[in-house]
Enzyme design. Structure first.
Site, PDB file in Angstrom:
ATOM      1  N   THR A   1       5.590  -6.311  -3.991  1.00 30.24           N
ATOM      2  CA  THR A   1       4.866  -7.344  -4.754  1.00 30.24           C
ATOM      3  C   THR A   1       3.700  -6.668  -5.489  1.00 30.24           C
ATOM      4  O   THR A   1       2.541  -6.919  -5.176  1.00 30.24           O
ATOM      5  CB  THR A   1       4.336  -8.457  -3.821  1.00 30.24           C
ATOM      6  OG1 THR A   1       3.558  -7.848  -2.766  1.00 30.24           O
ATOM      7  CG2 THR A   1       5.441  -9.266  -3.208  1.00 30.24           C
TER       8      THR A   1
ATOM      9  N   CYS B   1      -2.180  -1.147  -0.909  1.00 30.47           N
ATOM     10  CA  CYS B   1      -2.499  -2.486  -0.386  1.00 30.47           C
ATOM     11  C   CYS B   1      -3.885  -3.002  -0.775  1.00 30.47           C
ATOM     12  O   CYS B   1      -3.985  -4.042  -1.427  1.00 30.47           O
ATOM     13  CB  CYS B   1      -2.361  -2.480   1.121  1.00 30.47           C
ATOM     14  SG  CYS B   1      -0.722  -1.940   1.622  1.00 30.47           S
TER      15      CYS B   1
ATOM     16  N   LEU C   1     -15.617   1.929   9.066  1.00 31.93           N
ATOM     17  CA  LEU C   1     -16.991   2.144   8.600  1.00 31.93           C
ATOM     18  C   LEU C   1     -17.213   3.626   8.304  1.00 31.93           C
ATOM     19  O   LEU C   1     -18.322   4.129   8.443  1.00 31.93           O
ATOM     20  CB  LEU C   1     -17.996   1.655   9.647  1.00 31.93           C
ATOM     21  CG  LEU C   1     -18.210   0.146   9.732  1.00 31.93           C
ATOM     22  CD1 LEU C   1     -19.256  -0.201  10.784  1.00 31.93           C
ATOM     23  CD2 LEU C   1     -18.650  -0.451   8.389  1.00 31.93           C
TER      24      LEU C   1
ATOM     25  N   GLU D   1      -0.049   2.898   6.738  1.00 28.37           N
ATOM     26  CA  GLU D   1       0.772   4.081   6.464  1.00 28.37           C
ATOM     27  C   GLU D   1       0.253   5.230   7.321  1.00 28.37           C
ATOM     28  O   GLU D   1      -0.948   5.370   7.523  1.00 28.37           O
ATOM     29  CB  GLU D   1       0.673   4.460   4.981  1.00 28.37           C
ATOM     30  CG  GLU D   1       1.355   3.450   4.106  1.00 28.37           C
ATOM     31  CD  GLU D   1       1.369   3.859   2.634  1.00 28.37           C
ATOM     32  OE1 GLU D   1       1.175   5.035   2.334  1.00 28.37           O
ATOM     33  OE2 GLU D   1       1.590   2.959   1.813  1.00 28.37           O
TER      34      GLU D   1
HETATM   35  C1  UGA Z   1      -3.859  -1.191   4.991  1.00 29.03           C
HETATM   36  C2  UGA Z   1      -4.299  -1.959   6.249  1.00 29.03           C
HETATM   37  O1  UGA Z   1      -5.157  -1.126   7.049  1.00 29.03           O
HETATM   38  C3  UGA Z   1      -3.091  -2.386   7.083  1.00 29.03           C
HETATM   39  O2  UGA Z   1      -3.535  -3.177   8.188  1.00 29.03           O
HETATM   40  C4  UGA Z   1      -2.165  -3.236   6.181  1.00 29.03           C
HETATM   41  O3  UGA Z   1      -1.006  -3.633   6.884  1.00 29.03           O
HETATM   42  C5  UGA Z   1      -1.758  -2.409   4.967  1.00 29.03           C
HETATM   43  O4  UGA Z   1      -2.941  -2.012   4.246  1.00 29.03           O
HETATM   44  C6  UGA Z   1      -0.874  -3.292   4.124  1.00 29.03           C
HETATM   45  O5  UGA Z   1      -1.359  -4.293   3.598  1.00 29.03           O
HETATM   46  O6  UGA Z   1       0.341  -3.066   4.101  1.00 29.03           O
HETATM   47  P1  UGA Z   1      -3.076   1.316   4.479  1.00 29.03           P
HETATM   48  O7  UGA Z   1      -3.111   0.928   3.039  1.00 29.03           O
HETATM   49  O8  UGA Z   1      -1.903   2.056   5.007  1.00 29.03           O
HETATM   50  O9  UGA Z   1      -3.222   0.008   5.404  1.00 29.03           O
HETATM   51  O10 UGA Z   1      -4.330   2.248   4.729  1.00 29.03           O
HETATM   52  P2  UGA Z   1      -5.716   2.176   5.515  1.00 29.03           P
HETATM   53  O11 UGA Z   1      -5.651   3.021   6.709  1.00 29.03           O
HETATM   54  O12 UGA Z   1      -6.163   0.796   5.698  1.00 29.03           O
HETATM   55  O13 UGA Z   1      -6.665   2.918   4.457  1.00 29.03           O
HETATM   56  C7  UGA Z   1      -6.892   2.356   3.166  1.00 29.03           C
HETATM   57  C8  UGA Z   1      -7.959   3.130   2.433  1.00 29.03           C
HETATM   58  O14 UGA Z   1      -9.233   2.958   3.030  1.00 29.03           O
HETATM   59  C9  UGA Z   1      -7.741   4.648   2.399  1.00 29.03           C
HETATM   60  O15 UGA Z   1      -8.022   5.124   1.109  1.00 29.03           O
HETATM   61  C10 UGA Z   1      -8.728   5.181   3.416  1.00 29.03           C
HETATM   62  O16 UGA Z   1      -9.121   6.492   3.175  1.00 29.03           O
HETATM   63  C11 UGA Z   1      -9.858   4.197   3.249  1.00 29.03           C
HETATM   64  N1  UGA Z   1     -10.753   4.105   4.421  1.00 29.03           N
HETATM   65  C12 UGA Z   1     -10.306   3.564   5.577  1.00 29.03           C
HETATM   66  C13 UGA Z   1     -12.056   4.555   4.315  1.00 29.03           C
HETATM   67  O17 UGA Z   1     -12.495   5.058   3.257  1.00 29.03           O
HETATM   68  N2  UGA Z   1     -12.900   4.413   5.380  1.00 29.03           N
HETATM   69  C14 UGA Z   1     -12.488   3.871   6.535  1.00 29.03           C
HETATM   70  O18 UGA Z   1     -13.322   3.779   7.480  1.00 29.03           O
HETATM   71  C15 UGA Z   1     -11.159   3.445   6.644  1.00 29.03           C
END
Ligand code: UGA
Length: 432
Positions: free
Chosen positions: A86, A263, A253, A155
């Site tokens: 989507t 996402c 954080l 992921e």
């Molecule tokens: C995210 C959500 O965490 C999942 O729960 C959700 O199911 C998924 O989207 C989705 O909608 O399918 P994802 O996109 O795999 O998962 O990645 P995240 O681990 O959430 O990280 C997203 C971004 O945030 C990355 O660029 C990461 O580096 C950044 N991030 C994450 C930070 O900069 N700081 C943090 O403390 C955590």
């Protein structure tokens, strides 16, 4: 139970493979025949630790099948999961639901006994209503229930997130569907997670609300990091100190580059779009999107400053270009705008990523992939740690780089500032 997963992207493939591992018969369907062929040869098209092993095990046990024949797979199944993409529509904030509705229309012809139709794809509130409307004749005959069951996989951590979810959210007002889904999830929900039933619209909303909230947490800490840098406070201490309050929690954080991935950027935009349609101003989420865009500019300017505004002909090494570690996904990775900008300014970019070369940079003349950390770093004026892969956590920079006055910009705060100072390395990090 017999399940059909339509769409073998992240959500469909991981869920299908994991559902088969707990004993269900699973048919994974995709219209991309090449993809189905490679899956049938045990080749996994995405980089997800552990997935290939579980896939092979369940194919061997004859519980997991890959096919392009949607009609047959649907006919054989009790539960049909819609897991198609989507993405954001071009020049708009709204989620493009064309794949969801194409699949729904195909379901019309293939249902003659009761089935649960589930949206696992992230879809805007009221999408379930629209699916039910398309399938209204089947609904009238009590041959279907349309349920929302959003996916919360990350992921790189997808298998663990599937097997040990914090929660399973089911959106339905059908007791029959709820009972069946509770037994489907029983092997998973027994392990400390919560099975939460709500309305269909509620479940659709929970997914967007969760992603938008996590995106807000990241933007919040990233903005505070900017302030901490100016007042000489360590942002990592702030995250820990805040996180000790259980109402806040310390996860998500970590200050760093702009958040990316398939996402958060897409879902925050889609939530704004839904709110616009209902004439509601989600000003906080709008600010988060703005703040995250600004983050890319702020960190790019920082690179410029580290190199004393002389980017031309500088050798800049990117360690990690994906939006996060343990994935090969480049969608909305902040490395893309940064590298594009630096390339335009005449810098020579060398990059290494454990997930391999990226086609996003193939057409850029002075952007080159190197197949090892050492070959990517040897000529560097500046090393940028963009993604926190484990491989970058214990580097001996002085051995890696030939040049004497090289610099390091650690966008993920992996290294100790004190140690870098002791080593006399010109080191910049985030918010400290
Ligand atoms: C995210 C959500 O965490 C999942 O729960 C959700 O199911 C998924 O989207 C989705 O909608 O399918 P994802 O996109 O795999 O998962 O990645 P995240 O681990 O959430 O990280 C997203 C971004 O945030 C990355 O660029 C990461 O580096 C950044 N991030 C994450 C930070 O900069 N700081 C943090 O403390 C955590």
């Amino acid at each position: 139970m017999k399940l059909c997963m339509i769409g073998t992207g992240y959500v469909g493939l991981v869920s299908g493979v994991c559902f088969s591992d707990v004993g269900n018969i699973v048919y994974c369907v995709d219209k991309d025949k090449k993809k189905i062929d490679s899956l049938n040869n045990g080749i996994v098209p995405i980089y997800e630790p552990g997935l290939e092993e579980i896939l092979k095990r369940n194919r061997k046990a004859k519980r997991l099948f890959f096919t392009s024949d949607l009609n047959e797979a649907v006919k054989k199944s009790d539960i049909v999961f819609i897991c198609v993409g989507t993405p954001t529509k071009k020049k708009s904030n709204s989620a493009d639901l064309k794949h969801v509705f194409t699949v729904t229309k195909q379901l019309k012809k293939n249902i003659s006994k009761y089935k649960i139709i589930i949206t696992k794809s992230t879809v805007p509130v009221t999408t379930g209503d629209k699916i039910e409307q398309i399938l209204r004749n089947l609904k009238k005959k009590k041959l279907i229930d349309v349920v929302s069951n959003p996916e919360f996989l990350r992921e790189g951590e997808a298998i663990r997130d599937f097997i040990y979810p914090d929660r399973v959210v089911i959106g339905t007002d059908s007791n029959k569907a709820n009972k069946i889904l509770k037994s489907l999830y029983l092997p998973i929900i027994k392990k400390s997670s919560r099975y939460f039933k709500t309305s269909r619209r509620g479940a659709e909303m929970i997914k967007y609300a969760s992603n938008a909230f996590l995106a807000t947490k990241i933007s919040y800490i990233n903005e505070l990091a900017n302030l901490c840098e100016k007042i000489g406070v360590n942002i990592q201490d702030i995250s820990i100190g805040m996180g000790l309050d259980q109402r806040i929690g310390d996860r998500f954080l970590r200050a760093g580059p702009a958040y990316g991935g398939s996402c958060f950027p897409k879902d925050t935009r889609a939530l704004i779009d839904v709110a616009d349609k209902y004439k509601t101003d989600l000003s906080i989420i709008k600010s988060v999107i703005k703040s995250n865009n600004q983050r890319k500019i702020t960190l790019t300017k920082r690179i410029d400053k580290i190199l004393n505004n002389r980017l031309k002909n500088k050798n800049i090494t990117f360690l990690g270009v994906t939006f996060k570690p343990n994935t090969d996904d480049m969608r909305e990775a902040s490395s893309i705008p940064m590298i594009n900008y630096l390339n335009k300014k005449g810098s020579k970019i060398r990059y290494y990523d454990p997930s391999g070369r990226k086609m996003e940079f193939d057409k850029l003349k002075n952007v080159k992939f190197y197949s090892s950390i050492s070959s990517a770093c040897i000529k560097s004026d500046l090393i940028i740690i963009h993604t926190e892969w484990n491989a970058f956590k214990l580097l001996d920079f002085k051995k890696l780089v030939k040049k004497k006055n090289f610099k390091v910009f650690d966008m993920r705060n992996i290294y100790s500032r004190d140690k870098m100072r002791d080593l006399k390395i010109d080191y910049t990090s985030i918010g400290r």
